[in-house]
Design an enzyme around this catalytic site. Structure first.
Site, PDB file in Angstrom:
ATOM      1  N   GLU A   9       0.827  -1.216   0.000  1.00 15.87           N
ATOM      2  CA  GLU A   9       0.000   0.000   0.000  1.00 15.87           C
ATOM      3  C   GLU A   9       0.856   1.259   0.000  1.00 15.87           C
ATOM      4  O   GLU A   9       2.078   1.216   0.146  1.00 15.87           O
ATOM      5  CB  GLU A   9      -0.944  -0.032   1.215  1.00 15.87           C
ATOM      6  CG  GLU A   9      -1.909  -1.202   1.115  1.00 15.87           C
ATOM      7  CD  GLU A   9      -2.975  -1.205   2.197  1.00 15.87           C
ATOM      8  OE1 GLU A   9      -2.844  -0.484   3.197  1.00 15.87           O
ATOM      9  OE2 GLU A   9      -3.953  -1.959   2.001  1.00 15.87           O
ATOM     10  N   GLU A  43      -2.082 -10.041  -6.036  1.00 21.38           N
ATOM     11  CA  GLU A  43      -2.101 -10.785  -7.299  1.00 21.38           C
ATOM     12  C   GLU A  43      -1.190 -10.145  -8.328  1.00 21.38           C
ATOM     13  O   GLU A  43      -0.400 -10.799  -8.990  1.00 21.38           O
ATOM     14  CB  GLU A  43      -3.528 -10.819  -7.866  1.00 21.38           C
ATOM     15  CG  GLU A  43      -4.548 -11.507  -6.995  1.00 21.38           C
ATOM     16  CD  GLU A  43      -5.235 -10.562  -6.020  1.00 21.38           C
ATOM     17  OE1 GLU A  43      -4.559  -9.705  -5.413  1.00 21.38           O
ATOM     18  OE2 GLU A  43      -6.456 -10.697  -5.852  1.00 21.38           O
TER      19      GLU A  43
END
Ligand code: THU
Length: 127
Positions: A44, A55
């Site tokens: 993040e 992913e």
């Protein structure tokens, strides 16, 4: 590599998640046709745009090393201080998966444990 083992690999990848804003660590284990695993976690950022899902981290690691043949991905996620939940790929990740995987054969496994997981063909998630 069994499906259950792939879930466990995704759990390992989750350990490296950098998710101080959502407090929702996610891990992914991407299986190549040759049997190699690429691990990924969400990373993040204070800005929403630069955040990368688990992913895509796994995919970008593989593709950046010249690997583009994949059979399946396992995804594991949930709040850092809570239970694991079935964590389904976001729209951007589905689009990224379809770029490299055959929707009729590539399988996305969502798991909470090695006994509790479900598999979806990519075409089910990205019709
Ligand atoms: N996230 C993933 O990494 N994969 C998913 O399949 C769903 C969501 C991340 C993005 C963000 O860092 C956090 O989980 C909360 O949405």
């Amino acid at each position: 590599m069994t499906n259950a083992e792939l879930i466990l690999e995704a759990k390992k990848a989750r350990e490296f998640s950098y998710s101080p804003y959502s407090n929702h660590p996610v891990g992914a284990a991407l299986l190549t046709k040759s049997g190699k695993i690429y691990h990924g976690c969400n990373i993040e950022n204070a800005g929403y745009g630069p955040t990368n899902c688990a992913e895509r981290t796994a995919f970008f690691k593989a593709v950046s090393e010249g690997v583009k043949d994949f059979t399946a991905i396992a995804i594991v996620g949930g709040k850092a201080d809570g239970e694991l939940v079935f964590c389904s790929p976001c729209g951007v990740c589905r689009q990224a998966l379809v770029e490299f995987c055959d929707p009729k054969s590539f399988v996305v496994y969502l798991g909470t444990s090695k006994e509790d997981y479900k598999g979806y063909l990519l075409e089910e998630l990205f019709p």
